[in-house]
Design an enzyme around this catalytic site. Structure first.
Site, PDB file in Angstrom:
ATOM      1  N   CYS A  67       0.788  -1.090  -0.099  1.00  0.00           N
ATOM      2  CA  CYS A  67       0.093   0.057  -0.040  1.00  0.00           C
ATOM      3  C   CYS A  67       0.769   1.203  -0.078  1.00  0.00           C
ATOM      4  O   CYS A  67       1.556   1.302   0.904  1.00  0.00           O
ATOM      5  CB  CYS A  67      -0.993   0.131   1.309  1.00  0.00           C
ATOM      6  SG  CYS A  67      -2.029   1.376   1.218  1.00  0.00           S
ATOM      7  N   CYS A  71       0.469   5.125   6.880  1.00  0.00           N
ATOM      8  CA  CYS A  71      -0.136   4.882   8.132  1.00  0.00           C
ATOM      9  C   CYS A  71       0.833   4.330   9.077  1.00  0.00           C
ATOM     10  O   CYS A  71       1.118   3.140   8.819  1.00  0.00           O
ATOM     11  CB  CYS A  71      -1.473   4.142   8.068  1.00  0.00           C
ATOM     12  SG  CYS A  71      -2.574   4.646   6.714  1.00  0.00           S
ATOM     13  N   CYS A  74       0.568   0.445  10.484  1.00  0.00           N
ATOM     14  CA  CYS A  74       0.135  -0.609   9.446  1.00  0.00           C
ATOM     15  C   CYS A  74       1.380  -1.391   8.798  1.00  0.00           C
ATOM     16  O   CYS A  74       2.286  -0.905   8.337  1.00  0.00           O
ATOM     17  CB  CYS A  74      -0.626   0.091   8.315  1.00  0.00           C
ATOM     18  SG  CYS A  74      -1.471  -1.232   7.245  1.00  0.00           S
ATOM     19  N   CYS A 111     -16.165  -9.469   6.164  1.00  0.00           N
ATOM     20  CA  CYS A 111     -15.478  -8.138   5.855  1.00  0.00           C
ATOM     21  C   CYS A 111     -14.417  -8.485   5.164  1.00  0.00           C
ATOM     22  O   CYS A 111     -13.331  -9.149   5.489  1.00  0.00           O
ATOM     23  CB  CYS A 111     -15.163  -7.460   7.439  1.00  0.00           C
ATOM     24  SG  CYS A 111     -16.522  -7.522   8.546  1.00  0.00           S
ATOM     25  N   CYS A 142     -19.244  -6.608   4.163  1.00  0.00           N
ATOM     26  CA  CYS A 142     -18.495  -5.150   4.270  1.00  0.00           C
ATOM     27  C   CYS A 142     -17.202  -5.341   3.619  1.00  0.00           C
ATOM     28  O   CYS A 142     -16.551  -6.294   3.604  1.00  0.00           O
ATOM     29  CB  CYS A 142     -18.372  -5.165   5.789  1.00  0.00           C
ATOM     30  SG  CYS A 142     -17.325  -3.901   6.536  1.00  0.00           S
ATOM     31  N   CYS A 202     -19.229   1.901   8.800  1.00  0.00           N
ATOM     32  CA  CYS A 202     -18.547   1.317   9.854  1.00  0.00           C
ATOM     33  C   CYS A 202     -17.266   2.293  10.057  1.00  0.00           C
ATOM     34  O   CYS A 202     -16.381   2.306   9.252  1.00  0.00           O
ATOM     35  CB  CYS A 202     -18.200  -0.271   9.642  1.00  0.00           C
ATOM     36  SG  CYS A 202     -17.021  -0.990  10.556  1.00  0.00           S
ATOM     37  N   ARG A 274     -17.744  -2.203  18.262  1.00  0.00           N
ATOM     38  CA  ARG A 274     -16.905  -3.615  18.158  1.00  0.00           C
ATOM     39  C   ARG A 274     -15.550  -3.551  18.989  1.00  0.00           C
ATOM     40  O   ARG A 274     -14.918  -2.427  18.836  1.00  0.00           O
ATOM     41  CB  ARG A 274     -16.613  -3.678  16.913  1.00  0.00           C
ATOM     42  CG  ARG A 274     -15.812  -5.218  16.528  1.00  0.00           C
ATOM     43  CD  ARG A 274     -15.411  -5.660  15.022  1.00  0.00           C
ATOM     44  NE  ARG A 274     -16.672  -5.682  14.336  1.00  0.00           N
ATOM     45  CZ  ARG A 274     -17.079  -5.017  13.104  1.00  0.00           C
ATOM     46  NH1 ARG A 274     -16.242  -4.358  12.642  1.00  0.00           N
ATOM     47  NH2 ARG A 274     -18.399  -5.195  12.716  1.00  0.00           N
TER      48      ARG A 274
HETATM   49  N1  SAM Z   1      -6.602   0.533   3.050  1.00  0.00           N
HETATM   50  C1  SAM Z   1      -7.747   0.449   3.626  1.00  0.00           C
HETATM   51  C2  SAM Z   1      -7.803   1.896   4.705  1.00  0.00           C
HETATM   52  O1  SAM Z   1      -6.897   2.124   5.396  1.00  0.00           O
HETATM   53  O2  SAM Z   1      -8.712   2.590   4.465  1.00  0.00           O
HETATM   54  C3  SAM Z   1      -8.472  -0.444   4.455  1.00  0.00           C
HETATM   55  C4  SAM Z   1      -7.625  -1.161   5.334  1.00  0.00           C
HETATM   56  S1  SAM Z   1      -7.021  -0.686   6.822  1.00  0.00           S
HETATM   57  C5  SAM Z   1      -6.071  -2.032   7.301  1.00  0.00           C
HETATM   58  C6  SAM Z   1      -8.273  -0.580   7.774  1.00  0.00           C
HETATM   59  C7  SAM Z   1      -8.286  -0.050   9.180  1.00  0.00           C
HETATM   60  O3  SAM Z   1      -7.442  -1.044  10.186  1.00  0.00           O
HETATM   61  C8  SAM Z   1      -7.317   1.271   9.504  1.00  0.00           C
HETATM   62  O4  SAM Z   1      -7.843   2.262   9.079  1.00  0.00           O
HETATM   63  C9  SAM Z   1      -6.866   1.038  11.088  1.00  0.00           C
HETATM   64  O5  SAM Z   1      -7.879   1.625  11.771  1.00  0.00           O
HETATM   65  C10 SAM Z   1      -7.133  -0.483  11.387  1.00  0.00           C
HETATM   66  N2  SAM Z   1      -5.564  -1.124  11.528  1.00  0.00           N
HETATM   67  C11 SAM Z   1      -4.621  -1.161  10.462  1.00  0.00           C
HETATM   68  N3  SAM Z   1      -3.495  -1.684  11.304  1.00  0.00           N
HETATM   69  C12 SAM Z   1      -3.665  -1.728  12.547  1.00  0.00           C
HETATM   70  C13 SAM Z   1      -2.994  -1.934  13.659  1.00  0.00           C
HETATM   71  N4  SAM Z   1      -1.667  -2.645  13.426  1.00  0.00           N
HETATM   72  N5  SAM Z   1      -3.674  -2.234  14.885  1.00  0.00           N
HETATM   73  C14 SAM Z   1      -5.104  -1.932  14.923  1.00  0.00           C
HETATM   74  N6  SAM Z   1      -5.764  -1.602  13.958  1.00  0.00           N
HETATM   75  C15 SAM Z   1      -5.225  -1.310  12.684  1.00  0.00           C
HETATM   76 FE1  SF4 Z   2      -2.805   1.282   3.620  1.00  0.00          FE
HETATM   77 FE2  SF4 Z   2      -2.569   0.191   5.951  1.00  0.00          FE
HETATM   78 FE3  SF4 Z   2      -3.100   2.765   5.610  1.00  0.00          FE
HETATM   79 FE4  SF4 Z   2      -4.764   1.101   4.851  1.00  0.00          FE
HETATM   80  S1  SF4 Z   2      -4.057   1.339   6.954  1.00  0.00           S
HETATM   81  S2  SF4 Z   2      -4.327   2.700   3.915  1.00  0.00           S
HETATM   82  S3  SF4 Z   2      -3.529  -0.850   4.103  1.00  0.00           S
HETATM   83  S4  SF4 Z   2      -1.075   1.749   4.845  1.00  0.00           S
END
Ligand code: SAM
Ligand code: SF4
Ligand code: DTB
Length: 328
Positions: A67, A71, A74, A111, A142, A202, A274
């Site tokens: 990606c 973030c 992530c 989901c 979802c 959500c 949740r």
């Molecule tokens: N890429 C898309 C996005 O970010 O909009 C969808 C997938 S992303 C993994 C969905 C959500 O998972 C993120 O917004 C975050 O809140 C949560 N998430 C991701 N990594 C995480 C982590 N290490 N611990 C807790 N929540 C996490």
């Molecule tokens: Fe990409 Fe992870 Fe951010 Fe979702 S949470 S946009 S998968 S970097």
């Protein structure tokens, strides 16, 4: 501070859904003595839900890694060396097999998550076919695919999508410390497109990212002041991933997580809250407190997107010990 001393009159009826929560009120809720906070959370929970029922969702990463977003929590960002390699979008038949297995094991919602900044048109069509197939099995659907345009949200609605997950993640003030490649407003825009398309929202966030107590207030205030509350509010405990900027961000006091659940429950009374990521590292007692605080949904199955979650038998045993059962 006792209930009587709070700087606002608690609604006489805990069933009332308010959209005008101020930060001061939310700060005061967080500051309540734990027994007062839990009492109010339970009173609110029972006004809207059967407290013995838990909604069960299963997650599948349909497109993992690679990606372009940054973030800081992530595992799937290309910016960090986390050992997750980029994969292609899963084929339809493999996704449907996973959905069937989820249904057979007792999930009511499936989901699907993709590590995209936003979907391209070709991939969106493929995801729509997945939504149609999963829905045809009798599961709620979802997806979480990143940012959407208004037209993409409508396309997903036409495919039968029930919920779109898109989190605010944290307070508007702390957000820039965690993500620089998309803005808070970008997220609010996507949420508006999803809502306008008639898809259930959500939307929640993550606790334990080194944020201050005031950032938790700000995150709940942002969620609770959305024009319509998200039908589903995932509260995630950060899964610390080695290689990400937040890989060593320190352990959160579990009761602060429980308090956040309780404040989400009180401020968004009719929403399903949740107890999301982070259960793998949580004691059964902490999880039980989260249910008492008003959490009424979990992710079920041994994997979230890329990180572990409790095994199914362990979760069923926990629900059994608590006398709780899956929501129909
Ligand atoms: N890429 C898309 C996005 O970010 O909009 C969808 C997938 S992303 C993994 C969905 C959500 O998972 C993120 O917004 C975050 O809140 C949560 N998430 C991701 N990594 C995480 C982590 N290490 N611990 C807790 N929540 C996490
Ligand atoms: Fe990409 Fe992870 Fe951010 Fe979702 S949470 S946009 S998968 S970097
Ligand atoms: C949400 O709020 N939590 C889920 C879901 N929405 C997509 C994701 C949790 C991801 C945890 C880290 C991982 O497994 O990679």
């Amino acid at each position: 501070m006792s209930l009587a001393e709070m700087p606002f009159a608690p609604p006489s009826n805990p069933a009332v859904v308010r959209h005008d929560w101020t930060r001061e009120e939310i700060r005061a809720l967080f500051a309540l003595p734990f027994p007062e906070l839990m009492f109010r959370a339970q009173e609110t929970h029972r006004a809207h839900f059967d407290p013995t029922e838990v909604q069960i969702s299963t997650l599948l990463s349909i497109k993992t890694g690679g990606c372009p977003e940054d973030c800081g929590y992530c595992s799937q960002s290309v910016k960090y060396d986390t050992g997750i390699k980029a994969e292609k979008l899963m084929p339809l038949d493999a996704v449907l097999r996973e959905a069937k297995a989820a249904k057979d094991s007792g999930a009511s919602r499936f989901c699907m998550g993709a590590a995209w900044r936003s979907p391209n048109e070709r991939d969106l069509e493929k995801v729509c076919a997945m939504v149609e197939g999963v829905k045809a099995m009798g599961l709620e659907t979802c997806v979480t695919l990143g940012m959407l345009t208004g037209a993409q949200a409508k396309r997903l609605k036409d495919s039968g999508l029930d919920y779109y997950n898109h989190n605010l993640d944290t307070s508007p003030e702390y957000y820039g410390q965690i993500i620089t490649t998309r803005t808070y407003q970008d997220r609010l825009d996507t949420l508006e497109y999803v809502r306008d398309a008639g898809i259930h929202v959500c939307c929640g966030g993550i606790i334990g990212m080194g944020e201050s107590a005031e950032d938790r207030v700000g995150m709940i205030a942002a969620l609770a002041s959305l024009p319509v509350h998200p039908e589903s509010v995932p509260i995630n405990l950060l899964m610390q991933v080695e290689g990400t900027p937040l890989g060593h961000s320190g352990k959160l006091e579990p009761l602060d997580f429980v308090r956040t659940i309780a404040v989400a429950r009180i401020t968004m009374p009719a929403s399903v809250v949740r107890l999301s990521a982070g259960r793998e590292d949580m004691s059964e007692e902490t999880q039980a407190l989260c249910f008492l605080a008003g959490a009424n949904s979990i992710f079920y199955g041994p994997k979230l997107l890329t990180t572990p979650n409790p095994n199914r038998d362990k979760d069923m045993a926990l629900l059994g010990k608590l006398g709780m059962r899956p929501m129909e």
